[in-house]
Design an enzyme around this catalytic site. Structure first.
Site, PDB file in Angstrom:
ATOM      1  N   HIS A 270      -1.192   0.323  -9.930  1.00 59.56           N
ATOM      2  CA  HIS A 270      -1.800  -0.647  -9.003  1.00 59.56           C
ATOM      3  C   HIS A 270      -2.295  -1.895  -9.749  1.00 59.56           C
ATOM      4  O   HIS A 270      -3.485  -2.191  -9.776  1.00 59.56           O
ATOM      5  CB  HIS A 270      -2.945   0.003  -8.201  1.00 59.56           C
TER       6      HIS A 270
ATOM      7  N   ARG B  73       0.854  -1.179   0.000  1.00 61.02           N
ATOM      8  CA  ARG B  73       0.000   0.000   0.000  1.00 61.02           C
ATOM      9  C   ARG B  73       0.893   1.232   0.000  1.00 61.02           C
ATOM     10  O   ARG B  73       1.941   1.254   0.637  1.00 61.02           O
ATOM     11  CB  ARG B  73      -0.912   0.019   1.231  1.00 61.02           C
TER      12      ARG B  73
ATOM     13  N   GLU C  88      -3.485   7.585  -4.431  1.00 65.14           N
ATOM     14  CA  GLU C  88      -3.922   7.075  -5.742  1.00 65.14           C
ATOM     15  C   GLU C  88      -5.240   7.719  -6.156  1.00 65.14           C
ATOM     16  O   GLU C  88      -6.123   7.873  -5.313  1.00 65.14           O
ATOM     17  CB  GLU C  88      -4.111   5.560  -5.666  1.00 65.14           C
TER      18      GLU C  88
HETATM   19  C1  DGY Z   1      -5.430  -5.977  -2.948  1.00 65.92           C
HETATM   20  O1  DGY Z   1      -6.083  -6.972  -3.206  1.00 65.92           O
HETATM   21  O2  DGY Z   1      -5.365  -5.513  -1.813  1.00 65.92           O
HETATM   22  C2  DGY Z   1      -4.708  -5.356  -4.102  1.00 65.92           C
HETATM   23  O3  DGY Z   1      -4.016  -4.240  -3.730  1.00 65.92           O
HETATM   24  C3  DGY Z   1      -5.668  -5.062  -5.231  1.00 65.92           C
HETATM   25  O4  DGY Z   1      -5.800  -6.167  -5.975  1.00 65.92           O
END
Ligand code: DGY
Length: 324
Positions: free
Chosen positions: A284, A237, A266
């Site tokens: 992402h 993240r 984002e």
């Molecule tokens: C998640 O699943 O947390 C990813 O960042 C998005 O697919």
């Protein structure tokens, strides 16, 4: 019963929901709904399928009303969902662990290889027409075999990334809240404190969740402890890294490069990152394969159906009725 779905998903989700006699109310677009549209979409819903960009908080739960029994997040990360608010209101919370492990570990490695071997710069050179032929000193990158791969968070995805590192002949060190002894043996990985990991790793790959404790875990001080040749990879993240501090560290040559799939705000990306040569940026894409996004769609739809029909669901972050 009405299921609010906040974005267009692989069609299997709708097929399963409608096949179970549920009515799908979808924000039928690839772009996110405005907050206002989101709140009106969930009004009166019994179930919700949401995305990591949808904030599931008290206001959204208020807008949904007391009939909401399940929220299934189309992601493994749950930082967008107020789990305690859901628990307090008896709303079960599902997510998608497991099915995106390999896809995300692959993407971490795609970014790492692209940075280490300067693929983005090479691609630009070829496309620009400026390439004048093979040259012994052109775009020299870094070898990975024999180097050290540092994993922050040896969960499913971290372990899969580490397994790939072993395949590339790298040594693995890891850090996290607790030791993972079985994985240590399987991956011949060594548990070390974060500070040591930063100092000894040639690659630092982030795989921890976003929590108040991990926010800006990689800040100016942490970056200052990394090797000047080290590559930082973030597929976890964005807010795990202090993006402004990262820009400074990259500009000043404190670290060698970065491969980033996630960002603090984002879809806004720190403009300093965009101008840097030693950075590869992805929008992402961690779970973005046809197979994985299909499996995620199936998983959230099946979780919603199971909760509404009183069946059992694996991997619930909050059980039906809030678990009280
Ligand atoms: C998640 O699943 O947390 C990813 O960042 C998005 O697919």
């Amino acid at each position: 019963m009405i299921i609010a779905v906040t974005r267009r998903l692989p069609v299997v989700a709708t097929e399963l929901l409608e096949g179970a006699g549920l009515t799908v109310r979808m924000h039928d677009a690839d772009d996110p709904p405005s907050r206002e549209a989101l709140l009106s979409l969930v009004d009166g819903a019994d179930g919700l399928i949401c995305l990591l960009s949808d904030r599931v908080d008290e206001a959204l739960l208020d807008a949904a009303g007391p009939g909401l029994r399940v929220a299934a997040n189309y992601a493994v990360g749950l930082d967008n969902v107020d789990l305690e608010a859901c628990r307090a209101r008896g709303v079960a919370v599902a997510h998608t662990p497991g099915v995106l492990t390999d896809a995300t570990a692959d993407l971490a490695w795609a970014l790492l290889l692209a940075v280490a071997r300067r693929v983005r710069e090479g691609d630009s050179l070829v496309r620009s027409g400026g390439w004048s032929g093979w040259s012994p000193l052109q775009l020299l990158g870094a070898s990975l075999a024999g180097r050290t791969f540092g994993v922050v968070g040896l969960g499913r995805i971290g372990a899969a990334a580490a397994q790939r590192a072993r395949g590339f002949g790298m040594d693995v060190v890891y850090t996290g809240r607790s030791r993972r002894e079985r994985e240590e043996v399987r991956l011949e990985a060594r548990f070390v404190p974060l500070g040591e990991l930063l100092e000894v790793s040639d690659v630092v790959s982030l795989h921890c969740p976003s929590t108040p404790e991990t926010r800006h875990l990689i800040d100016a001080e942490a970056l200052g402890r990394m090797r000047s040749s080290a590559i930082l990879v973030n597929t976890a993240r964005g807010d795990v890294v202090d993006e402004a501090a990262l820009v400074d560290a990259l500009r000043e040559g404190q670290i060698g490069g970065a491969g980033l799939d996630v960002f603090e705000r984002e879809p806004v990306v720190h403009e300093g990152l965009v101008g840097l040569e030693n950075v590869v940026l992805a929008p992402h894409l961690g779970s973005a394969t046809v197979e994985t996004r299909g499996a995620m769609a199936r998983m959230v739809a099946e979780a919603v159906i199971a909760v509404l029909e009183g069946g059992t669901v694996e991997h619930l972050a909050v059980p039906p009725g809030g678990g009280a």
